[in-house]
Design a protein around this motif. Structure first.
Motif, PDB file in Angstrom:
ATOM      1  N   LYS A 135     -12.183 -20.851 -29.631  1.00 10.60           N
ATOM      2  CA  LYS A 135     -12.116 -19.575 -28.918  1.00 10.60           C
ATOM      3  C   LYS A 135     -12.670 -18.450 -29.779  1.00 10.60           C
ATOM      4  O   LYS A 135     -13.441 -17.607 -29.298  1.00 10.60           O
ATOM      5  CB  LYS A 135     -10.676 -19.274 -28.498  1.00 10.60           C
ATOM      6  CG  LYS A 135     -10.544 -17.968 -27.710  1.00 10.60           C
ATOM      7  CD  LYS A 135      -9.097 -17.682 -27.367  1.00 10.60           C
ATOM      8  CE  LYS A 135      -8.949 -16.411 -26.562  1.00 10.60           C
ATOM      9  NZ  LYS A 135      -9.489 -15.213 -27.198  1.00 10.60           N
ATOM     10  N   LEU A 138     -16.452 -18.628 -29.851  1.00  4.90           N
ATOM     11  CA  LEU A 138     -17.037 -18.161 -28.593  1.00  4.90           C
ATOM     12  C   LEU A 138     -16.892 -16.645 -28.453  1.00  4.90           C
ATOM     13  O   LEU A 138     -17.815 -15.965 -27.982  1.00  4.90           O
ATOM     14  CB  LEU A 138     -16.401 -18.872 -27.404  1.00  4.90           C
ATOM     15  CG  LEU A 138     -16.752 -20.355 -27.274  1.00  4.90           C
ATOM     16  CD1 LEU A 138     -15.891 -21.016 -26.207  1.00  4.90           C
ATOM     17  CD2 LEU A 138     -18.236 -20.533 -26.956  1.00  4.90           C
ATOM     18  N   ASP A 139     -15.731 -16.115 -28.849  1.00  8.30           N
ATOM     19  CA  ASP A 139     -15.514 -14.665 -28.779  1.00  8.30           C
ATOM     20  C   ASP A 139     -16.552 -13.912 -29.619  1.00  8.30           C
ATOM     21  O   ASP A 139     -17.006 -12.826 -29.235  1.00  8.30           O
ATOM     22  CB  ASP A 139     -14.107 -14.301 -29.274  1.00  8.30           C
ATOM     23  CG  ASP A 139     -13.013 -14.704 -28.289  1.00  8.30           C
ATOM     24  OD1 ASP A 139     -13.326 -15.026 -27.122  1.00  8.30           O
ATOM     25  OD2 ASP A 139     -11.833 -14.706 -28.711  1.00  8.30           O
ATOM     26  N   LEU A 147     -18.107 -14.627 -21.196  1.00 11.89           N
ATOM     27  CA  LEU A 147     -16.776 -15.211 -21.342  1.00 11.89           C
ATOM     28  C   LEU A 147     -16.011 -15.176 -20.018  1.00 11.89           C
ATOM     29  O   LEU A 147     -15.376 -16.155 -19.636  1.00 11.89           O
ATOM     30  CB  LEU A 147     -15.978 -14.485 -22.427  1.00 11.89           C
ATOM     31  CG  LEU A 147     -16.501 -14.621 -23.860  1.00 11.89           C
ATOM     32  CD1 LEU A 147     -15.717 -13.718 -24.804  1.00 11.89           C
ATOM     33  CD2 LEU A 147     -16.446 -16.067 -24.327  1.00 11.89           C
ATOM     34  N   SER A 150     -17.145 -17.854 -17.424  1.00 14.84           N
ATOM     35  CA  SER A 150     -17.090 -19.273 -17.804  1.00 14.84           C
ATOM     36  C   SER A 150     -15.754 -19.911 -17.404  1.00 14.84           C
ATOM     37  O   SER A 150     -14.685 -19.482 -17.847  1.00 14.84           O
ATOM     38  CB  SER A 150     -17.285 -19.419 -19.319  1.00 14.84           C
ATOM     39  OG  SER A 150     -17.002 -20.734 -19.721  1.00 14.84           O
ATOM     40  N   TYR A 153     -14.199 -21.578 -20.523  1.00 12.84           N
ATOM     41  CA  TYR A 153     -13.499 -20.622 -21.374  1.00 12.84           C
ATOM     42  C   TYR A 153     -12.128 -20.282 -20.775  1.00 12.84           C
ATOM     43  O   TYR A 153     -11.137 -20.184 -21.504  1.00 12.84           O
ATOM     44  CB  TYR A 153     -14.334 -19.354 -21.552  1.00 12.84           C
ATOM     45  CG  TYR A 153     -13.742 -18.368 -22.525  1.00 12.84           C
ATOM     46  CD1 TYR A 153     -13.854 -18.568 -23.898  1.00 12.84           C
ATOM     47  CD2 TYR A 153     -13.074 -17.226 -22.088  1.00 12.84           C
ATOM     48  CE1 TYR A 153     -13.314 -17.670 -24.814  1.00 12.84           C
ATOM     49  CE2 TYR A 153     -12.525 -16.325 -22.979  1.00 12.84           C
ATOM     50  CZ  TYR A 153     -12.652 -16.553 -24.339  1.00 12.84           C
ATOM     51  OH  TYR A 153     -12.105 -15.667 -25.231  1.00 12.84           O
TER      52      TYR A 153
END
Length: 197
Positions: A135, A138-139, A147, A150, A153
């Motif tokens: 996470k 991805l952040d 985000l 998704s 996500y």
């Protein structure tokens, strides 16, 4: 929290005592017994969750069996259940808990429950930190719009929320058990002392 039936290997060179332990734990665990070190090493594999290990046995000692378990990288919990009084040599040993004989039925059951709960907690923490790392990555790499759009996500966030609750519940259960309450106090005190030094 742990819900599966743990598989327990009892390694004890006194057959009557090993059989007694097996009878005490048989209702709540899948039990295997080994009356000597060689048999124990042949029985230990990835399917064993908990090993109750006598230290002093003829031939292959419990200490050597413990070293072999750790050298093989087997993911099982080990409690020494022995008449050997602990000394400073235990500091470098890779066991999870230590009981001095004689032990009662309640003590043996409690230690198995604690080790099973700790295994569950470890697995939960490993998954939690692995997902939290994904996470965070991805952040840092994706825009807010990416985000929010998704589904993967969103599932990741949901799983993290569930794991956070499970970890907290398991930790609460561990804290209810007297030995772990004191352990956590000691750990908290030690970390505060380290931060202040």
């Amino acid at each position: 929290m742990a819900t599966t039936t743990p598989s327990v290997l009892i390694v004890e060179d006194e057959p009557d005592l090993a059989d007694l332990y097996a009878a005490w734990l048989g209702e709540s665990c899948e039990i295997e017994t080994a009356y000597d070190g060689e048999t124990a090493l042949n029985a230990i594999d990835d399917c064993i969750d908990i090993v109750l290990l006598d230290r002093r046995m003829p031939g292959l000692s419990g200490d050597r069996i413990l070293t072999t378990i750790r050298d093989r990288g087997l993911d099982c919990r080990v409690a020494m259940v022995t008449a050997v009084e602990p000394d400073f040599d235990i500091i470098g040993m890779g066991f999870d808990d230590y009981l001095v004989k004689p032990v009662s039925k309640d003590e043996l059951r409690r230690i198995v429950e604690q080790l099973q709960l700790r295994s569950s907690y470890d697995e939960q923490l490993q998954e939690f930190f692995a997902l939290a790392s994904k996470k965070a990555l991805l952040d840092a790499e994706k825009t807010d719009a990416e985000l929010k759009s998704s589904q993967e996500y969103a599932r990741l966030q949901d799983r993290l929320a569930v794991l956070r609750v499970e970890v907290n519940e398991t930790m609460s259960e561990l804290l209810k058990q007297d030995g772990y309450r004191q352990l956590c106090r000691d750990l908290t005190r030690d970390s505060i002392l380290q931060e202040s030094s």
